[in-house]
Write an enzyme that holds these catalytic residues in place. Structure first.
Site, PDB file in Angstrom:
ATOM      1  N   ILE A  85       0.829  -1.212   0.000  1.00 13.15           N
ATOM      2  CA  ILE A  85       0.000   0.000   0.000  1.00 13.15           C
ATOM      3  C   ILE A  85       0.863   1.262   0.000  1.00 13.15           C
ATOM      4  CG2 ILE A  85      -0.316   0.141   2.526  1.00 13.15           C
ATOM      5  CD1 ILE A  85      -2.933   0.901  -0.279  1.00 13.15           C
ATOM      6  N   GLU A 143      -7.510  -2.062   5.339  1.00 12.80           N
ATOM      7  CA  GLU A 143      -7.359  -2.654   6.676  1.00 12.80           C
ATOM      8  C   GLU A 143      -6.205  -3.636   6.729  1.00 12.80           C
ATOM      9  OE1 GLU A 143      -7.813  -6.017   6.153  1.00 12.80           O
ATOM     10  OE2 GLU A 143      -8.500  -5.406   4.163  1.00 12.80           O
ATOM     11  N   GLY A 284      -5.743  -7.072   0.816  1.00 11.13           N
ATOM     12  CA  GLY A 284      -6.222  -6.076   1.764  1.00 11.13           C
ATOM     13  C   GLY A 284      -5.337  -4.850   1.750  1.00 11.13           C
ATOM     14  N   GLU A 285      -5.251  -4.133   2.873  1.00 13.12           N
ATOM     15  CA  GLU A 285      -4.463  -2.893   3.024  1.00 13.12           C
ATOM     16  C   GLU A 285      -5.063  -1.738   2.224  1.00 13.12           C
ATOM     17  OE1 GLU A 285      -0.403  -3.469   1.765  1.00 13.12           O
ATOM     18  OE2 GLU A 285      -0.069  -5.184   3.078  1.00 13.12           O
ATOM     19  N   GLY A 286      -6.156  -1.966   1.515  1.00  9.12           N
ATOM     20  CA  GLY A 286      -6.660  -0.972   0.566  1.00  9.12           C
ATOM     21  C   GLY A 286      -6.002  -1.078  -0.791  1.00  9.12           C
TER      22      GLY A 286
END
Lengths: 319, 319
Positions: A85, A143, A284-286
Site C-alpha cells: 500500500i 485494513e 487487503g491494506e486498501g
C-alpha cells in the site's frame, strides 16, 4: 449527491472529442465524483488512503495462516514504507494514514462471547469517523488484521445468511484451517443469533475494531460529501451494515476491486455493487482500491483535458 | 522470453511482505515484463504509445456513424493534445507518437476488390515496424480510422470464421447501419474467399493500413524483446494473423482492456487471451491499453518498492 453538478458534467462529456459514451465506466466515475464532491469538474488533489489495523480473539480458533503478531509487524512495515500500500499510495498520489486500534487488546473470541461490547464498538466507529479529513476529495478504506477475513465472513453471514459460505482461504490457510474457519463462523452465528437481527449489534458481536472504524469513516465521508473507494471483502463487510440500515447509504461509495477471496463476489452480489477491477488481488491494506484510484485519475484526466468537438473543429455524425 | 530472469523475479516476489500470490495478476505482469525485457527488475522508463491512422474505402457502404474526414480531424486533435489518448499518455508517463498512413488515399472498398495490393500492405507493415524505438521498454498499440471496426470484424471472420458475428456498432451506428456493416463483411468474405486461407493475404484483402502497421509494430517489438499492450478489437484483429502463423507469436503481448464493442470478446476467445481491464471503453486510440499501463506501473511499483520479510522482520506463516 448534487444532481445539477452531475448534469453539468454530462453536458461537457457529450461535447468531448469521442463518440458518445465511448469512455464507458470512466464517464460514470467522473459524474459520480462530481455529484458527491458537488463541483464541476471534480478534483483528485487530496485523496487519502486510510488503513485501520486491529487484532482478533478468534485467531485462537486456528483460523489464520499467520500469527497475530504479524498485525503489529505489518503496521511497522507501513510506517517504514515497505508494504504494497505504500508503493500504491505513492504511485496514485494519495496520502496514506495508518490507524492502529488497540493492537495489544484483541477483540474477544467471538465463538465464545461478543467480539466487542457497545463501548468498544462505538470507540472504534468514532476512531474511524475522526480520521476522515475535511478537505479530502476521495477516501480509500483499507485494513490490516490477522484473522479479519474470518470476522468479515461471519459478519457477512450475520447480515445476509448462509453460514460459512463467505469464508475463503484468506492469507493462505490450508483445507483444515478453512474447515476450522467455517466451524468458528457457524459457532459464532449460533451463539449470537439473538443479536444478529440488528446490523450494528451484528458488527459488534462478530466484527472487529478495524471493521467498525471503516464503518465510521464511511459515515464521516458521507457526512462530508466525500466519495469513497472500498477495497476487498473486509472493507466491504465493514460497511455492509449501513446498507441494511438505509438502502442508499453506500451511494457515495464504489468498490475498487473484486478480491480473489471467494466470499467477496458473493457479498457484492448481496449489495448490488460492481467492482471496477478484477486483477486477482487478495491482500487487503486498501491495495485493490488504490489501484482503482488510478482508474479514477484516468477518468478525470480525460474529462478535464480533452478538447470539445467545437474546439477541435471535428465533423458531426453523418447519420 | 528470458526464463532465468522470470525465475529471479519470482524468487524476489516470494520474499516480499505479503501472502504468496496475493497481488494476483500484478505478479504475473511483473514476471512477464521481466522475461521479455530480459532484466530484473523490469523497467517502465520509456513506454511508448503508437497510434496509426488510415482511411477505408469500405466507408462507401455506409458502415460508419462518422464521415471519413474525421480521421484526419482526429489526427489534428492528437497533434493539438485534445484527444483522450493525449490525456492518458500524459497520466501514464508514456511517449505518444501518431503515424498517418496515406489518409488521402483510402484503401479500396473491399466489398469490390482487395483493400490493398501486396505492395501497399507491405509498405504499411514496414511503416509500423519502423515506428518501434530500440530503447522502448513497452509499446502500446492503438489506432484511429473511420470504418476500421468493419475491417477488424471482416479480418476476424476471415481468420476464424462466422461471417458478420464480429460486427458491432463501432462509433455508434444505428440498426440499419449495423445491417449494412454485416452485409459488407459478408460480401467481402465471399468475394475474397480464395485468398483468406493465408492470414497475411486476408489482412491485405479485408484489413487496413493501420491494422497492417500494428502488425508490423508487433513484429518489431517481438524482434526487439519489447512487451506489447494491445488495445481493442481493431488492434487485436490487426495482430491476430500472427497467431495463426505461429502459435506463440503473441506471447510478448497482453490485451489491456476488453472493448464494449461486442466482437472483441469473441475474438479474444479465439486467441485465448484475457484482457486486464473491463471498463466499457470502446474508443480505440490505444485508450484502454493506456489505462492498463497504469496497472503495469502498479505491479512494478509493488515489486521494486516493497520490503522483504527479512528486511521488515515479519514472522513466517504459523502453518
Amino acid at each position: 449527491a448534487d444532481q445539477a453538478t452531475a448534469e453539468a458534467v454530462s453536458a461537457r462529456e457529450a461535447r468531448l472529442t469521442k463518440p458518445s459514451g465511448s469512455l464507458g465506466r470512466l464517464e460514470d466515475l467522473t459524474a459520480w465524483l462530481a455529484a458527491w464532491q458537488g463541483r464541476n469538474p471534480p478534483r483528485l488533489d487530496r485523496p487519502e488512503i486510510l488503513v485501520f489495523a486491529a487484532n482478533h480473539g478468534v485467531t485462537a480458533q486456528g483460523v489464520s495462516a499467520y500469527p497475530s503478531e504479524v498485525t503489529a509487524q505489518m503496521v511497522a512495515n507501513f510506517a517504514a514504507g515497505g508494504a504494497a500500500i505504500n508503493q500504491l499510495a505513492c504511485l496514485s498520489g494519495a496520502a496514506l494514514r495508518i490507524t492502529s486500534l488497540s493492537l495489544d487488546t484483541p477483540t474477544a473470541d467471538f465463538t465464545k462471547k461478543p467480539a466487542m461490547d457497545e463501548t468498544a464498538f462505538l470507540d472504534a466507529v468514532g476512531a474511524g469517523y475522526d480520521e476522515v479529513s475535511d478537505d479530502a476529495d476521495l477516501v480509500v478504506l483499507g485494513e490490516m488484521g490477522i484473522g479479519n477475513t474470518t470476522a468479515a465472513a461471519a459478519l457477512s453471514a450475520a447480515l445476509f445468511g448462509g453460514g460459512g459460505r463467505f469464508a475463503g482461504t484468506g492469507t493462505g490457510i490450508d483445507d483444515q484451517g478453512l474447515a476450522r474457519k467455517r466451524a468458528a463462523i457457524e459457532k459464532a452465528l449460533e451463539r449470537h443469533k439473538d443479536a444478529l437481527g440488528d446490523p450494528l449489534r451484528a458488527a459488534a458481536c462478530v466484527g472487529g475494531r478495524e471493521l467498525a472504524a471503516i464503518l465510521g469513516a464511511c459515515l464521516a465521508a458521507r457526512h462530508k460529501h466525500i466519495p469513497v473507494l472500498i477495497d476487498g471483502i473486509v472493507s466491504t463487510a465493514a460497511v455492509a451494515p449501513l446498507k441494511l440500515l438505509r438502502e442508499d447509504s453506500l451511494d457515495h461509495a464504489r468498490v475498487g476491486h473484486l478480491s480473489a477471496e471467494a466470499g467477496h463476489g458473493l457479498l457484492l452480489d448481496e449489495l448490488g455493487m460492481t467492482p471496477l477491477l478484477d486483477l486477482g488481488l487478495r491482500l487487503g491494506e486498501g491495495s485493490g482500491a488504490a489501484v482503482a484510484l488510478l482508474v479514477l485519475r484516468a477518468a478525470l484526466a480525460c474529462h478535464t483535458g480533452m478538447a470539445t468537438f467545437e474546439e477541435a473543429q471535428i465533423s458531426d455524425k453523418s447519420s
